[in-house]
Design a protein around this motif. Structure first.
Motif, PDB file in Angstrom:
ATOM      1  N   GLY A  76       0.865  -1.168   0.000  1.00  0.00           N
ATOM      2  CA  GLY A  76       0.000   0.000   0.000  1.00  0.00           C
ATOM      3  C   GLY A  76       0.902   1.219   0.000  1.00  0.00           C
ATOM      4  N   SER A  77       0.722   2.118   0.957  1.00  0.00           N
ATOM      5  CA  SER A  77       1.591   3.299   1.002  1.00  0.00           C
ATOM      6  C   SER A  77       2.723   3.152   2.025  1.00  0.00           C
ATOM      7  N   GLU A  78       2.805   1.980   2.641  1.00  0.00           N
ATOM      8  CA  GLU A  78       3.840   1.760   3.665  1.00  0.00           C
ATOM      9  C   GLU A  78       5.087   1.125   3.046  1.00  0.00           C
ATOM     10  N   TYR A  79       6.224   1.712   3.370  1.00  0.00           N
ATOM     11  CA  TYR A  79       7.488   1.241   2.785  1.00  0.00           C
ATOM     12  C   TYR A  79       7.872  -0.152   3.306  1.00  0.00           C
ATOM     13  N   PHE A  80       8.563  -0.910   2.460  1.00  0.00           N
ATOM     14  CA  PHE A  80       9.166  -2.171   2.904  1.00  0.00           C
ATOM     15  C   PHE A  80      10.073  -1.851   4.095  1.00  0.00           C
ATOM     16  N   MET A  81      10.007  -2.719   5.099  1.00  0.00           N
ATOM     17  CA  MET A  81      10.790  -2.465   6.318  1.00  0.00           C
ATOM     18  C   MET A  81      11.122  -3.779   7.005  1.00  0.00           C
ATOM     19  N   THR A  82      12.023  -3.708   7.966  1.00  0.00           N
ATOM     20  CA  THR A  82      12.368  -4.891   8.755  1.00  0.00           C
ATOM     21  C   THR A  82      11.254  -5.146   9.765  1.00  0.00           C
ATOM     22  N   HIS A  83      11.236  -6.356  10.292  1.00  0.00           N
ATOM     23  CA  HIS A  83      10.222  -6.711  11.293  1.00  0.00           C
ATOM     24  C   HIS A  83      10.251  -5.709  12.445  1.00  0.00           C
ATOM     25  N   GLY A  84      11.458  -5.451  12.940  1.00  0.00           N
ATOM     26  CA  GLY A  84      11.634  -4.546  14.090  1.00  0.00           C
ATOM     27  C   GLY A  84      11.616  -5.348  15.377  1.00  0.00           C
ATOM     28  N   HIS A  85      12.393  -4.903  16.324  1.00  0.00           N
ATOM     29  CA  HIS A  85      12.494  -5.640  17.598  1.00  0.00           C
ATOM     30  C   HIS A  85      12.965  -4.741  18.733  1.00  0.00           C
ATOM     31  N   LEU A 169       5.645   4.657   8.834  1.00  0.00           N
ATOM     32  CA  LEU A 169       6.256   5.514   7.819  1.00  0.00           C
ATOM     33  C   LEU A 169       5.568   5.262   6.486  1.00  0.00           C
ATOM     34  N   LEU A 170       4.806   6.255   6.031  1.00  0.00           N
ATOM     35  CA  LEU A 170       4.023   6.107   4.809  1.00  0.00           C
ATOM     36  C   LEU A 170       4.519   7.056   3.735  1.00  0.00           C
ATOM     37  N   GLY A 174       4.419  10.982  -2.408  1.00  0.00           N
ATOM     38  CA  GLY A 174       5.804  10.668  -2.768  1.00  0.00           C
ATOM     39  C   GLY A 174       6.834  11.014  -1.711  1.00  0.00           C
ATOM     40  N   GLU A 175       6.387  11.554  -0.565  1.00  0.00           N
ATOM     41  CA  GLU A 175       7.323  11.912   0.517  1.00  0.00           C
ATOM     42  C   GLU A 175       7.099  10.982   1.711  1.00  0.00           C
ATOM     43  N   ALA A 176       8.202  10.608   2.378  1.00  0.00           N
ATOM     44  CA  ALA A 176       8.071   9.764   3.559  1.00  0.00           C
ATOM     45  C   ALA A 176       7.521  10.592   4.709  1.00  0.00           C
ATOM     46  N   LYS A 177       6.437  10.080   5.319  1.00  0.00           N
ATOM     47  CA  LYS A 177       5.821  10.817   6.414  1.00  0.00           C
ATOM     48  C   LYS A 177       5.507   9.858   7.551  1.00  0.00           C
TER      49      LYS A 177
END
Ligand code: M6P
Ligand code: ZN
Length: 183
Positions: A76-85, A169-170, A174-177
């Motif tokens: 969707g509008s969410e960037y690929f990211m790590t799982h996070g921990h 982070l969406l 076109g800008e990260a917000k």
């Protein structure tokens, strides 16, 4: 001897390095837009981690070294990211250093306050105690960063799976917000 290619962070030889691949299917529940998530191929590679673990996991006083490559993409509008921990030992800290690409380090403290640090080639990041961390790729090419963390830090993924971060982070026009989960 372990070798690092500083231009890309690649570690060698393979025989002494542990490699993990995270595909979309393994990140179910992490992204906000479940419809967009289901429309994507679960076998899409989101990120890869190469780790050098010279002492056994859990050893006090040791350090691990890793290179993570987060692919560009969005759910969707969410960037690929790590799982996070969080670290299982909450007072353990970590360094991240960017080799290539454009990203954001998403951090959340104990009071669930979330903020980001921009990641670009050469940026160095210290992750404080008690701070949840994940990395998003906000660029159009692979994001490559190196990491160094204590061998007894451990990974607590459960808290993140259960409660998430308080903001996402969406890509907005076109800008990260950074957008609050409750927003
Ligand atoms: C970095 C380090 C590793 C971590 C990896 C991927 O290389 O922080 O400890 O495993 O990023 O992040 P995650 O564990 O959240 O999937
Ligand atoms: Zn960590």
């Amino acid at each position: 001897m372990i070798q690092i290619d500083w231009s890309r962070g690649v570690l060698q030889p393979n025989a002494k390095i542990v490699e993990r691949v995270k595909m979309l299917g393994q990140l179910d529940g992490i992204f906000a837009d479940s419809e967009a998530f289901r429309a994507l191929d679960p076998n899409t590679v989101v990120y890869r981690v190469q780790a050098w673990c010279p002492v056994p996991e859990g050893t006090e006083g040791g350090l691990f070294w890793g290179t993570t490559v987060v692919e560009p993409g969005q759910v969707g509008s969410e960037y690929f990211m790590t799982h996070g921990h969080l670290h299982q030992k909450r007072n353990r800290t970590e360094y991240y250093g960017v080799v290539e690409g454009k990203g954001a380090l998403i951090l959340m403290d104990e009071s669930r306050s979330t903020w980001t640090e921009p990641m670009s080639p050469g940026s160095l990041h210290f992750i404080s105690p008690n701070t949840a961390h994940r990395v998003a790729n906000v660029g159009s090419a692979a994001l490559r960063f190196v990491a160094c963390w204590p061998s007894d830090a451990g990974h607590d993924y459960e808290s993140i799976r259960r409660n998430g971060f308080s903001a996402r982070l969406l890509s907005v026009d076109g800008e990260a917000k950074l957008v609050g989960s409750d927003a």
